[in-house]
Write an enzyme that holds these catalytic residues in place. Structure first.
Site, short mmCIF file in Angstrom:
data_model
loop_
_atom_site.label_atom_id
_atom_site.label_comp_id
_atom_site.label_asym_id
_atom_site.label_seq_id
_atom_site.Cartn_x
_atom_site.Cartn_y
_atom_site.Cartn_z
N LYS A 119 -6.17 3.91 8.62
CA LYS A 119 -5.28 4.87 7.97
C LYS A 119 -5.86 6.29 8.00
O LYS A 119 -5.14 7.26 8.24
CB LYS A 119 -5.01 4.44 6.53
CG LYS A 119 -4.16 3.16 6.45
CD LYS A 119 -4.01 2.65 5.04
CE LYS A 119 -3.16 1.39 5.00
NZ LYS A 119 -3.02 0.83 3.64
N SER A 168 0.80 -1.23 0.00
CA SER A 168 0.00 0.00 0.00
C SER A 168 0.83 1.28 0.00
O SER A 168 0.29 2.38 -0.11
CB SER A 168 -0.95 0.01 1.21
OG SER A 168 -0.23 -0.02 2.42
#
Length: 786
Positions: A734, A691
């Site tokens: 996140k 990611s």
């Protein structure tokens, strides 16, 4: 000479002449009285006591005594024999409890003609039964045989007093002699009654000879059995003899009675437990083995322990579920803030349970970072369902026997922790929490996760078999809940059996609410403080969250609140202050220098430094991707303890940049004449995953093009060689990390748009979320014009 013999001699020729045609009647249990016998009787029934009183007052101490046909039943007219004995009351003793003990002597046979009354006592009309005496030689021969049999019975071990043996030679009348022999040799009440009713002397003697011969035969068999036992003792010699001695000693000491009492107690417990038929059969088999074993056998304590475990299990005991859905909702809301999905799942379970009445226990798995309340949530679920709560820790468990137990042949064997826990709470439908299922180990002792496959399968656990019990126990009513920090370490077959419910980290607002509603009141009470004496404002809690903790849960937050409570308790206990108020200004005085800086975003825009977003077991976090260009040969260097996947993302990003250098306005000589060094700070912490691909690519383009990256932009996403941005996981964590760090704009893949629904609204409002499909969009949104 005993009293009975003396009375017989003195009264051999005594007869009575009564002026009454009726007498009170007393029924007897298991007793037949013959004429001229002197017998003590215990009178306890009300009717008999009243009949006795009437005999003493009106009938010159005379009564009729008759045997009952069935001694276990109440005395009724139909249940009495028709022939009895007229008796003279010689002695009467009234007892303190109202009962009486009397001594009577039979005088004449009497036949009951009719019952004149049955209440309040029996009063009967009667006639005497006369017996003809005869000097027939046949009678004399039968009497001699009877006397001979009497002596034989004595030699065979019949329990006859020595005085009775002597007395038999002093009785001259054939009828009385036969009745005396019948009294001592015949055990059956029915046979004695037949002798009493027979008035023909020859017939009486024939019957008596028949009964006596039967008794002699029984005595001979008993004698033969005794001889066989003696022979067996000689055959087995010392061992058998010693065991018999041990039995006798145990009986003398009362140990035999203790053993029987213990066995009776076990049998009662078996009936109360309502076990399945196959289990009950197994248990009775073990009890049968225990009965046959001597107490000194080494196997006795093993069987006793086994039986204790089996009979004390809650085979049929269960707590009644609380099916009041509104009440359950209130309990869940009161105990835990947030966690909407988990609460909704529990309410769904209750709703279905309410409608179907028979739903197997679900297997839930709470997955989330430490400190978010997974374990405490299990207690709240048990309270909402009105069930008992069990918790066992699986972390570090390596022995399969911890789950399935040991075979009872092993020394010190016990059931597994599943059965032990259920036995402890005494209900077969508890809420059973298994903590840290992702931390179960495996070694030479077996694989506990394999043993859990049966426990955590609703289609199999109705017949879970513990190695120690060796019989199936139904676990289908148990509501199993497991917890884990990570899903990946859980074996796939085990994961497939559970319903995964993810519990993400808390937002700052949620932490504040949890602290005010739960943590602060709990710590104040624990430290003996009140809200009036200790004041901690919302701003103080916010500062603790931002500058003294860095976590997804609230465990460290609670520790810091506890620390403040201890400081306050010390000041109040030493009379240095009556109350303590903690403020944002004096917080550092009590907790020390702040450990973390809120708003961790970079302070200035920099070339080659881009803010990425990462998922960690403790929640989300931000990380800085740094790229440096220096003269070289186009080589790529990666540092910061990066994993293979992250290294491959960096290589893919470089390949994309090289193939699109003209489009990105990057001169080819920069790529060929310079080396690229990518570093991710906090090098002691391992990092991996795809990611960070977008952030790495953006950092490299910033360094190669000389354009600064916007410090207020953070990004996440995987890239391909064609520059496409692929979706990633952990979006909620996140975005929460970006929110905590003070980031203004967040770039996430377009295909993660659907995940925004799980993000708290206040977090979404505080961030400008941009959805990207191509990595070029990230460059445009992040890199500033030079």
């Amino acid at each position: 000479m005993d009293k009975a013999t003396k009375d017989i001699k003195e009264n051999q020729n005594e007869t009575i002449s009564l002026p009454y045609k009726e007498l009170p009647l007393i029924p007897l249990k298991d007793t037949v009285i013959f004429p001229h016998m002197v017998v003590p009787l215990f009178i306890g029934r009300d009717k008999s006591l009243k009949a006795l009183e009437e005999a003493m007052l009106k009938y010159e101490k005379h009564i009729i005594v008759v045997s009952q046909k069935k001694p276990d039943e109440e005395a009724e007219v139909e249940g009495l024999y028709q022939v009895g004995v007229i008796a003279n009351i010689l002695q009467i003793l009234k007892l303190p409890d109202g009962h009486a003990r009397i001594v009577v002597q039979g005088t004449d046979r009497a036949k009951i003609l009719s019952f004149k009354q049955t209440e309040p006592f029996f009063l009967v009309e009667f006639e005497k039964l006369e017996e003809e005496e005869s000097k027939d030689p046949e009678i004399e021969a039968m009497l001699r045989i009877l006397v001979s049999k009497f002596e034989e019975a004595t030699k065979l071990g019949k329990n006859i007093p020595s005085e009775a043996v002597i007395a038999i030679y002093n009785i001259s009348e054939p009828s009385r002699l036969s009745e005396y022999i019948a009294t001592h040799l015949i055990n059956s009440t029915e046979e004695k009654q037949l002798i009493l009713e027979t008035t023909d002397l020859k017939e009486k003697l024939r019957k008596l000879l028949k009964y006596v011969q039967k008794e002699i035969s029984i005595l001979e068999v008993e004698s033969r059995i005794k001889n066989q036992i003696n022979q067996e003792m000689e055959k087995h010699q010392k061992e058998f003899y010693l065991r018999e001695q041990i039995k006798a000693i145990q009986k003398e000491l009362g140990e035999a009675e203790e053993k029987q009492a213990e066995l009776d107690d076990l049998k009662n417990k078996i009936k109360e437990a309502k076990m399945p038929p196959e289990v009950e059969k197994k248990v009775y088999k073990e009890i049968s083995r225990l009965e046959k074993m001597p107490s000194t056998s080494a196997e006795v304590p093993v069987i006793r322990t086994y039986l204790d475990w089996v009979v004390n299990l809650p085979w049929s005991k269960k707590s009644k579920d609380n099916l009041d859905i509104k009440k359950a909702e209130k309990i869940l809301e009161r105990e835990h803030y947030g966690l909407k999905k988990v609460k909704e799942r529990i309410i769904e379970f209750l709703a279905v349970r309410k409608l179907t009445k028979s739903l197997k226990g679900p297997i839930l798995c709470f997955v989330g970072p430490p400190g978010v309340g997974k374990t405490s949530l299990g207690k709240s679920i048990a309270a909402a369902l009105n069930r008992k709560f069990i918790r066992i820790a699986l972390g570090g468990m390596r022995d399969e026997a911890e789950i399935r137990g040991h075979r009872k042949t092993y020394v010190g064997a016990l059931p597994g922790r599943i059965i032990q826990s259920i036995s402890q709470v005494q209900t077969n439908n508890p809420v059973f929490m298994m903590d840290e299922i992702d931390k179960v180990g495996t070694d030479f002792r077996g694989d506990p996760t394999s043993a859990l496959l049966e426990v955590l399968d609703p289609e199999q656990n109705h017949s879970f078999t513990d190695h120690y019990l060796e019989v199936p126990f139904d676990l289908s009513n148990v509501m199993f809940i497991t917890t884990a920090n990570l899903i990946d370490p859980i074996p796939e077959p085990l994961r497939d059996r559970m319903e995964i419910i993810e519990i993400p980290g808390y937002t700052e607002d949620e932490k504040i609410e949890i602290a005010i509603r739960h943590l602060l009141p709990k710590q104040l009470k624990f430290h003996g403080l009140t809200k009036e004496r200790v004041k901690i404002s919302k701003d103080v809690i916010t500062k603790i969250i931002r500058e003294y903790t860095h976590e997804a849960g609230v465990r460290n937050l609670e520790r810091n609140i506890a620390s403040l409570c201890r400081k306050a308790a010390k000041l109040i206990a030493t009379n240095k202050a009556k109350s303590v108020t903690f403020t944002v200004k004096n917080l550092e005085k009590y907790l020390g220098v702040a450990k973390y800086s809120y708003g961790m975003a970079d302070e200035v825009d920099r070339i080659g430094v881009v803010t990425g977003l990462a998922w960690t077991p403790h929640g989300g976090d931000i990380l800085f991707i740094e790229t440096l260009i220096y003269p070289g040969k186009g080589q790529l260097t990666l540092t910061g303890q990066l994993g293979d996947v992250m290294k491959e993302s960096a290589q893919a990003a470089l390949s994309y940049i090289k193939s699109n250098a003209k489009l990105l306005n990057i001169p080819e000589e920069i790529l060929s004449k310079n080396d690229i060094h990518i570093h991710v700070p906090e090098g002691a912490i391992p990092k991996d995953g795809p990611s960070a691909g977008v952030a790495i690519a953006t950092s490299m383009v910033s360094a190669l093009s000389g354009r600064k990256a916007n410090k207020n932009v953070a990004m996440t996403g995987e890239i391909t060689l064609r520059g496409q941005v692929l979706p990633i996981g952990g979006v909620r964590e996140k975005l929460l990390a970006a929110h905590r760090a003070g980031i203004k704009t967040v770039l996430i893949p377009e295909k993660n748009r659907k995940d925004i629904i799980d993000i708290p609204k206040n977090v979404v409002k505080s961030l400008e979320i941009t959805y990207i499909k191509e990595v070029q969009e990230a460059f445009n949104a992040t890199l500033l014009d030079s």
